[in-house]
Design a protein around this motif. Sequence first.
Motif, PDB file in Angstrom:
ATOM      1  N   LEU A  65       0.842  -1.195   0.000  1.00  0.00           N
ATOM      2  CA  LEU A  65       0.000   0.000   0.000  1.00  0.00           C
ATOM      3  C   LEU A  65       0.880   1.248   0.000  1.00  0.00           C
ATOM      4  N   LEU A  66       0.650   2.150  -0.949  1.00  0.00           N
ATOM      5  CA  LEU A  66       1.362   3.436  -0.970  1.00  0.00           C
ATOM      6  C   LEU A  66       0.860   4.296   0.191  1.00  0.00           C
ATOM      7  N   HIS A  67       1.782   4.747   1.061  1.00  0.00           N
ATOM      8  CA  HIS A  67       1.347   5.470   2.259  1.00  0.00           C
ATOM      9  C   HIS A  67       2.185   6.704   2.565  1.00  0.00           C
ATOM     10  N   THR A  68       3.159   7.044   1.745  1.00  0.00           N
ATOM     11  CA  THR A  68       3.965   8.248   1.973  1.00  0.00           C
ATOM     12  C   THR A  68       3.608   9.301   0.937  1.00  0.00           C
ATOM     13  N   ASP A  69       3.549  10.552   1.397  1.00  0.00           N
ATOM     14  CA  ASP A  69       3.204  11.696   0.539  1.00  0.00           C
ATOM     15  C   ASP A  69       1.880  11.474  -0.178  1.00  0.00           C
ATOM     16  N   ARG A  70       0.896  10.984   0.564  1.00  0.00           N
ATOM     17  CA  ARG A  70      -0.421  10.719   0.007  1.00  0.00           C
ATOM     18  C   ARG A  70      -1.494  11.415   0.843  1.00  0.00           C
ATOM     19  N   VAL A  71      -2.647  11.627   0.239  1.00  0.00           N
ATOM     20  CA  VAL A  71      -3.838  12.136   0.920  1.00  0.00           C
ATOM     21  C   VAL A  71      -4.893  11.034   0.873  1.00  0.00           C
ATOM     22  N   PHE A  72      -5.514  10.734   2.024  1.00  0.00           N
ATOM     23  CA  PHE A  72      -6.444   9.611   2.128  1.00  0.00           C
ATOM     24  C   PHE A  72      -7.851  10.106   2.468  1.00  0.00           C
ATOM     25  N   GLY A  73      -8.829   9.260   2.148  1.00  0.00           N
ATOM     26  CA  GLY A  73     -10.214   9.525   2.503  1.00  0.00           C
ATOM     27  C   GLY A  73     -11.023   8.236   2.486  1.00  0.00           C
ATOM     28  N   ILE A  74     -12.040   8.164   3.324  1.00  0.00           N
ATOM     29  CA  ILE A  74     -12.872   6.976   3.441  1.00  0.00           C
ATOM     30  C   ILE A  74     -14.189   7.202   2.689  1.00  0.00           C
ATOM     31  N   LEU A  75     -14.595   6.190   1.896  1.00  0.00           N
ATOM     32  CA  LEU A  75     -15.894   6.178   1.229  1.00  0.00           C
ATOM     33  C   LEU A  75     -16.698   5.004   1.767  1.00  0.00           C
ATOM     34  N   VAL A  76     -17.978   5.244   2.042  1.00  0.00           N
ATOM     35  CA  VAL A  76     -18.862   4.192   2.561  1.00  0.00           C
ATOM     36  C   VAL A  76     -19.999   3.985   1.558  1.00  0.00           C
ATOM     37  N   PHE A  77     -20.089   2.753   1.015  1.00  0.00           N
ATOM     38  CA  PHE A  77     -21.205   2.361   0.140  1.00  0.00           C
ATOM     39  C   PHE A  77     -22.295   1.797   1.053  1.00  0.00           C
ATOM     40  N   ARG A  78     -23.444   2.489   1.151  1.00  0.00           N
ATOM     41  CA  ARG A  78     -24.496   2.080   2.088  1.00  0.00           C
ATOM     42  C   ARG A  78     -25.820   1.932   1.333  1.00  0.00           C
ATOM     43  N   PHE A  79     -26.474   0.799   1.596  1.00  0.00           N
ATOM     44  CA  PHE A  79     -27.748   0.540   0.933  1.00  0.00           C
ATOM     45  C   PHE A  79     -28.855   1.361   1.584  1.00  0.00           C
ATOM     46  N   ASN A  80     -29.872   1.751   0.770  1.00  0.00           N
ATOM     47  CA  ASN A  80     -30.931   2.615   1.281  1.00  0.00           C
ATOM     48  C   ASN A  80     -31.952   1.813   2.093  1.00  0.00           C
ATOM     49  N   ALA A  81     -32.999   2.509   2.546  1.00  0.00           N
ATOM     50  CA  ALA A  81     -33.976   1.903   3.469  1.00  0.00           C
ATOM     51  C   ALA A  81     -34.711   0.721   2.840  1.00  0.00           C
ATOM     52  N   ASP A  82     -34.945   0.769   1.505  1.00  0.00           N
ATOM     53  CA  ASP A  82     -35.654  -0.332   0.861  1.00  0.00           C
ATOM     54  C   ASP A  82     -34.874  -1.631   0.969  1.00  0.00           C
ATOM     55  N   ILE A  83     -33.576  -1.541   0.831  1.00  0.00           N
ATOM     56  CA  ILE A  83     -32.749  -2.740   0.950  1.00  0.00           C
ATOM     57  C   ILE A  83     -32.817  -3.298   2.359  1.00  0.00           C
ATOM     58  N   ASP A  84     -32.929  -2.431   3.380  1.00  0.00           N
ATOM     59  CA  ASP A  84     -33.020  -2.902   4.763  1.00  0.00           C
ATOM     60  C   ASP A  84     -34.255  -3.784   4.943  1.00  0.00           C
ATOM     61  N   LYS A  85     -35.332  -3.434   4.259  1.00  0.00           N
ATOM     62  CA  LYS A  85     -36.550  -4.253   4.384  1.00  0.00           C
ATOM     63  C   LYS A  85     -36.386  -5.583   3.659  1.00  0.00           C
ATOM     64  N   ILE A  86     -35.653  -5.510   2.530  1.00  0.00           N
ATOM     65  CA  ILE A  86     -35.474  -6.739   1.769  1.00  0.00           C
ATOM     66  C   ILE A  86     -34.569  -7.714   2.498  1.00  0.00           C
ATOM     67  N   VAL A  87     -33.612  -7.200   3.272  1.00  0.00           N
ATOM     68  CA  VAL A  87     -32.649  -8.067   3.959  1.00  0.00           C
ATOM     69  C   VAL A  87     -33.358  -9.067   4.842  1.00  0.00           C
ATOM     70  N   GLU A  88     -34.405  -8.640   5.512  1.00  0.00           N
ATOM     71  CA  GLU A  88     -35.112  -9.528   6.430  1.00  0.00           C
ATOM     72  C   GLU A  88     -35.804 -10.675   5.674  1.00  0.00           C
ATOM     73  N   ASP A  89     -36.209 -10.434   4.421  1.00  0.00           N
ATOM     74  CA  ASP A  89     -36.910 -11.459   3.657  1.00  0.00           C
ATOM     75  C   ASP A  89     -35.966 -12.319   2.823  1.00  0.00           C
TER      76      ASP A  89
END
Length: 780
Positions: free
Chosen positions: A423-447
Amino acid sequence: MKQNGKRTFKLFRKSKAHTILYQFMVTYFIVLFIPLLICSGYYIRMISVIGNDDIQSRKTELTHAAVLVDTMLDEVSYLGDSLASNTGVNSFKRISAAFDGPNSYQVYELHKMLPDLYAINQSIFDYFIFFDKSETVINKQIAYTYKDFYDLYLHEVRYESYDDWYRHMKEDKVIYGLSPMEAYKYKTKPSINMIAYTRPMIYGDYNGKSRIEIMFKDTVLETLMPARADNSIQFIKDFHGRLLYYKAQGEPETTAQEDVSRAVDMVITHNENPENQTVILNKEKYLVIRYASDKSGLEYYMLQPMVAVNSRSVYSMFMLAVFVFTAITVGIILSYYMSKKSATPINDIMKEVSQSTERFKGHQAVFLSLKETFKHLVNTNTDMIRVIESQKPFLRNAFLNRLLYGNFTTKEEISIIARNIGLLHTDRVFGILVFRFNADIDKIVEDDLKLINSCILSIIEVLKEILPDSLYTNLDGDQVVLLMSIDKKHREYFKEETERKIRKIKEAMPSNVSEQFFVYGGNEVESLTELKDSYNNAVYMFQNEKGQIDNTVIWYINNFVNIPSYPPQDFSLKLMHYVMAGDSEGLHDALEEIIKKYFIENNLPVYLQHMLLNELQTALFRIIRRIGADESEYRTYYNKLEENSNATLLNQFTLTLNLYRTVCKGVGDKKKLKDTSAITASIASYIDVNYGDKNLSLTSVADIFSISEPYLSSIFKQSLGINFSNYMEGVRIEKAKELLEKTNLSIGEISDHVGYGSANSFCRAFKRVMGTSASEYRKK
């Protein structure tokens, strides 16, 4: 024949062993010698820098000494001007017979009006006022005729008789400014080296030789100039080229002062490089350091022997030679030792090979054995690499999880793991991205858990294809976390590049999957240890996505409110201090700081600009009432303030600041005509610095400045328009207000800090000045 063959083979084997040892030794020595060569080159460069630093430090010392001398000469010039403008002096210079009849009383009156030298500047030896018309010499302590002054008090050694000295006083031209250093006979002392500052006194209808001479010893300049090394020379010249001061440490007697000056002038005139000028005196080379003062017009010279200047460089070169010799010796020994250890196993192998060759009448079996061994090692190494590569995804996943939850204790640990997983880790700028499913997917998960798992796997497969070297992990069942990075030089393009890649990821996924999740971005960080904050900020945006719902990435936004700053409460007190002291430079700097820092750089809103203008005008109104001006001056200042009220905001600021400067200049001009001004300003400054001293009082300050209490009280009231005790109390209360506003100190601690003996006395004083108690003031 067979015996000779064996003997030849043994000799060949022995020479081969020596050759291997020699090759190893040369290799090791080169490996050790190259860093030594690099370090030596760097050390030689540093020696050159040390030499330049030594010369630069001496130049800095001479510049600093010149500033000190110029400051002292300013004080001497101020004293001369104040004496020349003294009312008593101007009245006395018209008298022709000072000691006859009623005129002798005027001598006594003049003594009372003259300033005490030691209350002004203790570095000055003395000052003398020569009245040509009455042929009298007077200062604060003495009053002599010319004849008595020559015989009993002071005269130049070069005038061996009174007639010569009297002819000099009557006929020679009075030269304004400094005179060259010369020897004086003072009372019973045979010789004192002193420098005189001469200030002519101008008569209206009488062109005489009256003058003011201010004397100071050569030791005063000696203490201000840099410390002299062995055989060093220092001198000062005026703009006419005259030698005013000359000192030499261990200088040969054969070198005359004028010869040194001419030699230096010739070098400066003909040398094209002013940074490195040298002169040879009595077969010894000197470095010439020169500084010309734009303020006083004086030229300061310092001649340092090159032997002393280069002493550190010579010592450093000697130490380098010792270091290199030691390093080469140790390197040879280490190379031999390491070569012997490395060559011994190879020689043993060669010995066994030779024995096998002799035993089996050939070398085919030996090489066959070596081939099988190497083949086994290659296969084993390949298997190990395959196992390590198969474990890398798990290592990368675990590494990202630890970064998100801040489970690392040191940056060194992070750096080691990052290098291992590529992993390149010197002289770099980092940031976190979160892929999150919407509310409809939450309902589907239970089924149907298969659907949510399919979506996650789809995202991960696309990430493997588009961003193969990136770090990503699956969190909380419905989230995929991705670590993005970019070169620090392109930091401003971080969001733009990230959004481009996210669009590419969504285009590579089925539309029914890409529509079921949002991407949340945290803030940019420059260290892997800060990724926890970026992740938390991205999660924070789950509930704060308003206004960004249609964006490719919903970025974290810092909602911090930037409150404009405003000048501190005591800024008006500082302005009052500068104006009342007549300090135009200090006032200019204070006004410039207020306008630049709070009006221009801070971009104050218009209503705050009006508030600042009102405070400046209010402070100026109070100052005008306290400067002790006559009624016409008061009326002029008030009219200008009144005219200012109808102008534009910018013009009001300009007019107000100019009025500050006008009032300050008027106060300064008046103070130049009063001998008490310097003492009063010094006392006010002393109170501003020592307000926390519990023993600070009228009596203690009078003792420090060697004046009486009534006199101190009167000049303080006359100059500042306020009683001594009220001023001291005002300073202490202002400092206490600042501590109440900006610190959590208790009332008792604040009272002790601002100089009150007890909290009760402090509270009474605060109530008396502010009209409210300290506790109530803090609550406000």
